[in-house]
Structures are given as structure tokens and as C-alpha cells.
Design a protein around this motif. Structure first.
Motif, mmCIF file in Angstrom:
data_model
loop_
_atom_site.group_PDB
_atom_site.id
_atom_site.type_symbol
_atom_site.label_atom_id
_atom_site.label_comp_id
_atom_site.label_asym_id
_atom_site.label_seq_id
_atom_site.Cartn_x
_atom_site.Cartn_y
_atom_site.Cartn_z
ATOM 1 N N PHE A 197 0.770 -1.028 0.169
ATOM 2 C CA PHE A 197 0.208 0.160 0.064
ATOM 3 C C PHE A 197 0.628 1.278 0.101
ATOM 4 N N ALA A 198 0.317 2.162 -0.306
ATOM 5 C CA ALA A 198 1.071 3.657 -0.428
ATOM 6 C C ALA A 198 1.665 4.147 1.057
ATOM 7 N N GLN A 199 1.291 3.752 2.110
ATOM 8 C CA GLN A 199 1.843 4.009 3.297
ATOM 9 C C GLN A 199 2.126 2.913 4.263
ATOM 10 N N SER A 200 2.083 1.673 3.716
ATOM 11 C CA SER A 200 2.269 0.354 4.627
ATOM 12 C C SER A 200 2.503 -0.927 3.738
ATOM 13 N N VAL A 201 3.318 -1.715 3.916
ATOM 14 C CA VAL A 201 3.441 -2.949 3.201
ATOM 15 C C VAL A 201 2.827 -4.009 4.196
ATOM 16 N N LEU A 202 2.011 -4.940 3.588
ATOM 17 C CA LEU A 202 1.609 -5.969 4.422
ATOM 18 C C LEU A 202 2.326 -7.487 3.922
ATOM 19 N N THR A 203 3.083 -8.114 4.785
ATOM 20 C CA THR A 203 3.844 -9.102 4.513
ATOM 21 C C THR A 203 3.268 -10.280 5.252
ATOM 22 N N LYS A 204 3.642 -11.605 4.578
ATOM 23 C CA LYS A 204 3.338 -12.850 5.044
ATOM 24 C C LYS A 204 4.632 -13.734 5.431
ATOM 25 N N LYS A 205 4.561 -14.213 6.504
ATOM 26 C CA LYS A 205 5.888 -15.111 7.008
ATOM 27 C C LYS A 205 5.358 -16.425 7.471
ATOM 28 N N TYR A 206 5.959 -17.527 7.051
ATOM 29 C CA TYR A 206 5.990 -18.738 7.683
ATOM 30 C C TYR A 206 7.075 -18.794 8.979
ATOM 31 N N LEU A 207 6.205 -19.107 10.187
ATOM 32 C CA LEU A 207 6.856 -18.903 11.542
ATOM 33 C C LEU A 207 7.468 -20.336 11.742
ATOM 34 N N ASN A 208 6.310 -21.119 12.071
ATOM 35 C CA ASN A 208 6.812 -22.476 12.647
ATOM 36 C C ASN A 208 5.761 -23.555 12.498
ATOM 37 N N PHE A 209 5.833 -24.762 12.670
ATOM 38 C CA PHE A 209 4.898 -25.982 12.677
ATOM 39 C C PHE A 209 4.368 -25.890 13.984
#
Length: 286
Positions: A197-209
Motif C-alpha cells: 500500500f502507499a503508506q504500509s506494506v503487508l507481509t506474510k511469513k512462515y513462522l513454525n509448525f
């Protein structure tokens, strides 16, 4: 419609919904989760997931705004189905239909995905929620999230998963660029940009099982984080398994409540949990 009633969305990205139990913690008494990193999202036509959801508001400050949230907790249930292949702008997509029920009202949303060797990609969607089919009221409080203000908690939650949260439910939105909902192979600590987005980035991350239970079945899931670069007071996680998306969790601490003029009224904590209660997956079921 009473203030702030809503049909809470659980999409896959935006939009793959999961059903819910009332508790919000994983049962850690089961054996350690097995790394099942080679699995792919079950994409067969005919697969479906029944789910339940619950949204709660707590730590309301000051007490004088508590009457705005007297309808909470709000509960609902639904089913997500993989229905058919659809040709859209020359691209073959697979249609998911989510049907959600709450307070004697039913809301239907459609999400269109492409499955490749490296990713599950959201191509388009049309969403139906109480935020999109009922008129806004200036007498209700608003929720401020970062640099944006929302007319309901439902609209805020939807915005965490999709763009155009305020679009009408009959409007088909083509994603550009199309976000990656699920990336292959699954590698712990791998992170990618979901939306920019213009003012922010939305990320996804694989943390753990982690292990998650559906009825009497314990499934190993990859805990996947949603995170806004500009927001520190929100936690959002999705739990994916070879049986599909099983759980969704969102918590916002000290969300700012304002009136229609932007004047701050107070703060609340918001929690939404969705869990699958039963499912059918073609390549796994007998």
C-alpha cells in the motif's frame, strides 16, 4: 440493524474462511508438530470446509463507550467450497464460494485462485459483508487503524485481508498485482510481500509448525503471520495444513475508537477467531 453488527469475513487472503472454537489458544499437550513442508493447498473441486467464528471486544476504555459494543461477542458459522473452474480475462481460475450466516442473515462471497508450481495466487474476488450492503451511520463509532478509519470492526478486519473492503458485494474486483496467498515450498522463516500500500506494506511469513485440533483429529500446521509494516498493535495468524486452512486468529490491542468527526472517544481490544469444525478434502478422505 444495530450498530456494529457484522458478518465477519474469513477469506483466504483476503478471503479463505475457517471455522471456529471459542477458545483462542493451541492445545500444546499433544505431541510435537511434524514438519510437513512438502504439502500443497488442497485445490480439488468438491473440497469444502465448515467453520465457526467468534469476535469479541474487551478492555473498553472509558466505560462510557461500552454501550457501542453491547452486541459482543458476535458469533457466526459458514462453509467454504471449491466449486468450479472459470475463465476470467482469458485466464482459467478456480472459484471458491464462501457462505457465512449470522443473526439470521446470510452473506456470499466468491474468490478466484490460480494454483501454480510455486504459489497459490488470488486473481479476483467479490465480497459480501454487512459493511458493504448496509448504509453507514454517523451515530456509530469508527475504528482507526494506522492512517485509515473504518466504519465498523467488520470493515477493519476485511481490510486486513483484501483491498477494496468497502466495495459493494456484487462488484467483481480483479487483483492488480495479484497477491500470493500461499507460497511453495514451505520454508520456516520465509517472508514475502502480500500487499504493498502507499503508506504500509503487508507481509506474510512462515513462522513454525504447530499442532491444531479439528474435532478429535490433530493436524500439523504451518503458522503464518500477517504483519503491517506500520502497525505494531495487531497480531494476525493463519494456520495451513495439507487438509487446507484450519484456523485464523486476529488480535488488536488498544484500537482507537473515534466519532464521525475523527475525535477520539477511547480504545478497545479486538479479537477474532475462526476455526474449521469439519471438512472434506478429495485427495485425503476415503
Amino acid at each position: 440493524m444495530r450498530p456494529l453488527k457484522f458478518a465477519s469475513l474469513m477469506l483466504f487472503i483476503a478471503a479463505l474462511y475457517c471455522g471456529c472454537r471459542s477458545e483462542d489458544s493451541i492445545n500444546n499437550s499433544v505431541p510435537a508438530a511434524v514438519d510437513t513442508s512438502q504439502f500443497r493447498f488442497p485445490f480439488d473441486i468438491g473440497n469444502y470446509w465448515n467453520y465457526e467464528s467468534i469476535s469479541t471486544v474487551s478492555d473498553i476504555r472509558p466505560d462510557s463507550i461500552a454501550h457501542y459494543f453491547s452486541d459482543y461477542p458476535i458469533q457466526g458459522s459458514g462453509i467454504m467450497k471449491i466449486v468450479k473452474d472459470t475463465l476470467m480475462n482469458g485466464v482459467t481460475t478456480r472459484q471458491f464460494i464462501d457462505t457465512y450466516s449470522q443473526d439470521s442473515s446470510t452473506y456470499t462471497s466468491r474468490i478466484y485462485y490460480i494454483d501454480s508450481d510455486t504459489a497459490l495466487i488470488q486473481f479476483a474476488y467479490s465480497m459480501q459483508t454487512s459493511a458493504s450492503i448496509f448504509p453507514r451511520s454517523g451515530k456509530r463509532p469508527f475504528i482507526k487503524h494506522g492512517d485509515r478509519t473504518f466504519s465498523s470492526i467488520n470493515e477493519l478486519i476485511a481490510s486486513c485481508r483484501i483491498s477494496g473492503a468497502s466495495q459493494r458485494g456484487d462488484t467483481l474486483i480483479y487483483e492488480n498485482p495479484a497477491p500470493v496467498a500461499f507460497r511453495y515450498p514451505i520454508v520456516t522463516n520465509y517472508q514475502w510481500i502480500y500487499r504493498n500500500f502507499a503508506q504500509s506494506v503487508l507481509t506474510k511469513k512462515y513462522l513454525n509448525f504447530e499442532n491444531v485440533s479439528v474435532g478429535n483429529i490433530t493436524l500439523s500446521s504451518i503458522k503464518t503471520e500477517f504483519k503491517w509494516s506500520s502497525i505494531d498493535n495487531m497480531e494476525s495468524y493463519q494456520y495451513f495444513t495439507k487438509h487446507g486452512k484450519i484456523r485464523n486468529f486476529l488480535f488488536m490491542n488498544d484500537a482507537t475508537v473515534t466519532n464521525e468527526f475523527g475525535h477520539i472517544l477511547g480504545t478497545i481490544d479486538i479479537k477474532e477467531i475462526t476455526n474449521v469444525t469439519s471438512y472434506y478434502v478429495v485427495e485425503i478422505m476415503p
